[in-house]
Design a protein around this motif. Sequence first.
Motif, mmCIF file in Angstrom:
data_model
loop_
_atom_site.group_PDB
_atom_site.id
_atom_site.type_symbol
_atom_site.label_atom_id
_atom_site.label_comp_id
_atom_site.label_asym_id
_atom_site.label_seq_id
_atom_site.Cartn_x
_atom_site.Cartn_y
_atom_site.Cartn_z
ATOM 1 N N SER A 568 0.849 -1.206 0.000
ATOM 2 C CA SER A 568 0.000 0.000 0.000
ATOM 3 C C SER A 568 0.878 1.247 0.000
ATOM 4 O O SER A 568 2.074 1.171 0.305
ATOM 5 C CB SER A 568 -0.916 0.019 1.225
ATOM 6 O OG SER A 568 -0.144 0.163 2.396
ATOM 7 N N SER A 664 -5.160 6.762 0.270
ATOM 8 C CA SER A 664 -4.213 5.652 0.113
ATOM 9 C C SER A 664 -4.691 4.697 -0.974
ATOM 10 O O SER A 664 -5.852 4.750 -1.406
ATOM 11 C CB SER A 664 -4.056 4.903 1.442
ATOM 12 O OG SER A 664 -5.254 4.225 1.745
ATOM 13 N N SER A 666 -4.263 0.396 -2.003
ATOM 14 C CA SER A 666 -3.769 -0.911 -1.551
ATOM 15 C C SER A 666 -3.787 -1.890 -2.710
ATOM 16 O O SER A 666 -4.639 -1.802 -3.598
ATOM 17 C CB SER A 666 -4.668 -1.479 -0.445
ATOM 18 O OG SER A 666 -4.735 -0.575 0.606
#
Length: 820
Positions: A568, A664, A666
Amino acid sequence: MQTVPETEDPVYSFCIGQHESNRQLPVSSQAIHYAHASNYDMLTTPITTSHFHSRVLSLLSSHLASLDPPDYDAVGTRGTSYNTKAVTIPPLTPDDTPLTPNESISQVVGITSSWIDLCSPDPLIAEVSRQVLMLEVAYAAFCGISYLIIPGPKLQHGGLHSEGLIYYARAIQEALNIAPYIQFHIWLEMVDNPDLEASEMGDLAPFVRNEFLEPSEDRPAKLDLFGTWDAWEIIRTTCKHHSRLLVALALPKHLPVLPVQTRWYSEPVHMLTIEGTTFIKNPKGYPVLSKGHQSLIARFMRLRTPPWILLCDVGPIPGLENDDESQSVASAAAADKVDFPTIAQTMSQGKKHQDPTPQLSYMRNLQQRQPPRTPIERFGTGYQDYLQAPLQPLTVNLESITYEVFEKDPIKYAWYERAVAKALNDWMEQKKPTSGPDGKVVVAVVGAGRGPLVTRALRASAETGVKIEMWVVEKNPNAFVLLQRHNETIWDGAVNLVKSDMRSWKGPHRGNTDSSQSLDAASVKHTPIDILISELLGSFGDNELSPECLDGVTHLLNPGHGISIPSSYSAHLTPIAAPKLYADICGQRTSNPAAPETPYVVMLHAIDYLSTTSSPASATVPTSHLGSSIGSNHSASGGGVRNSAVTPPPVFEPPVPIVHPAWSFSHHNPNIPTQPASSSTIPNEHNVRQTRLSFPCQHRGVCHGLAGYFETVLYDDVELSTNPVTMETKSSGMISWFPIFFPLKTPLYIPDGGEIVVTMYRQTDNRKVWYEWMVEVFRLEPRTSAAAAAENSSSPQRTDYRTITAAAVVVMDIAESVSG
Ligand SMILES: C[S@@+](CC[C@H](N)C(=O)[O-])C[C@H]1O[C@@H](n2cnc3c(N)ncnc32)[C@H](O)[C@@H]1O
């Protein structure tokens, strides 16, 4: 990522000048010679003499005597024909100036008269002052002076504060126009301290007519920590961030709190001036600077353009007023002009009482004690605050030299190796089934460049004893040549090479060892990848389109157990004051109108974080610089002459910024849509992101943009970070990435106790990806206790101070790259 060549470690050298407030003798070539002999690099000179001063005073006095009190006319203005009587200062005469054009003019810094008052609320005084300044600037320019210091604005006039500042700013703008080759340094105190503005005999300020002062003058003048900075902000904004407009900053005996120091650090300070009285005595009786001063100077000296130092009123140039001494100094210097003895050497020769310039000797000693550059500093020398366009390795094929720069990173590749080793160990310990037919773990490095991650992964396999089958994908046809060569010479042919965009790769195949992909489809069987290794990260994490590239290859991962390294990554932001970057970007506007809407990769140096937590305790300085007690940072120990030859200055510890995560990505990502049969690409809406982040700002300032960083989890606890808050613990010493800077088209003023709210988007239309960023500013006010009780909250609330937004866009192409 950025491209930076490695450079040699240059020696820090201080450029030190001497200034006398009342220099009596003209600065002749001989004076310059003596100054050099004494180890000074330059001298200051007044532009005009006391003769000129007297002439202006008598002209002004007789003019004032001829005037009636200024009165308003029927329409309520004082700008009447009746009140306007012109006064013109006649041109300079030989008696008015000590300056003459000669060969040593390049070694002097001119200082304009401090007795004028460009800020006077009385237009007559402001006008006479302006004329004096223009005469001085024009004559200095004629003589060939390149550097001028102009005393800063007088902010206090009776009950008025900053009232005539705009007159001052306008006069500076005019000066910049009449002297196109001079660099102007506005001489400023660090804080606005009314006590330091007392008028001296002969100053024009007291000539202000009462009619132009506030009637109620009872308001006590207050110390304002950011008052001088505010004045500077107005001056430079009026002058449109002119590249020849700089700051000469006076270091006071007692330094102000760290946020004031860091603010000045972000400004174009090209001179630091130090009064003789700023020095303190160490236990041996030598003049030294406090630890706080030492660390501040050390920080300034690491800037791309380190400021010059001006020692003020520390005594005359040795020898100039004493013939005997002049002989000895001049001959000593002639013998050893460059290697002026250090203080330690001077002392060991038992000459301590003869040192005619102990403050200068101390500064030269401090110069020698500057700590060597860190690897990051060495790596980035010359690149501090240098704006670079972010790389786009998807659309552009990188050059070998660019890869070479990446590969110098002492941390990144070692951390990848650790991550791969851990993943291999876990694979075995957890007895996961492998995808290789012979029990080998199938590893693929996608976007391999020149292959450093391939070497590291092979090394991790050898270290752990876990056998791997290695696949390597790269779309850059030029780098691919090198990969083929490495396979022969370094990897013993152990690597399966695939020249392809990773998004169109079908995965490791069996049934034919030829990697050309021109296989008979029926005879080929594709098998999954167990560990997918990539490094497609930009300075903001996802800005080199790692999410889009990995989406196109993640379906090849072992469905139950596959591992992506990195697993990630997240983007992080904080608002900053970056006036130098803003000025640079403004300068590019004419040739590139999109310049203010483009993010830049930049090794941020001369910046100030606007939103910070409280200052680190270890660097606390006395909160009141007016306090008479000397705080711990003023202790002379550690800066003492005898032991100072080896003791580096204390490290400057600025306040810690508040850096918020924006979003973010992942891998695995359960939300990747399946590719529609009708299209060759995956819809990209799942990679859209949006964030709204709030940053409290204790002190007023100007926001010029956002500093962006990233953090990534490679595997388990192996992480990389460029976030200044976590970098030290996660990947100290990593040099591969500089931060990213998102500029604001229009800088935003933040009030004391303000709040910056950033709204940012990562947008896509399936063909392109772009960012949009907007910044709003609010003032925060504490809730009254009644409001706090009613709303069940004690946190401060936004007032209607103002809300301003700025938006910008940048586009990155996600089209499939064309390669063999
Ligand atoms: C930042 S460089 C990293 C190179 C190398 N792995 C390293 O760490 O030094 C990214 C590499 O990925 C390659 N790349 C980017 N997008 C790609 C794609 N879609 N398919 C294949 N290669 C790609 C670029 O050509 C470049 O060589």
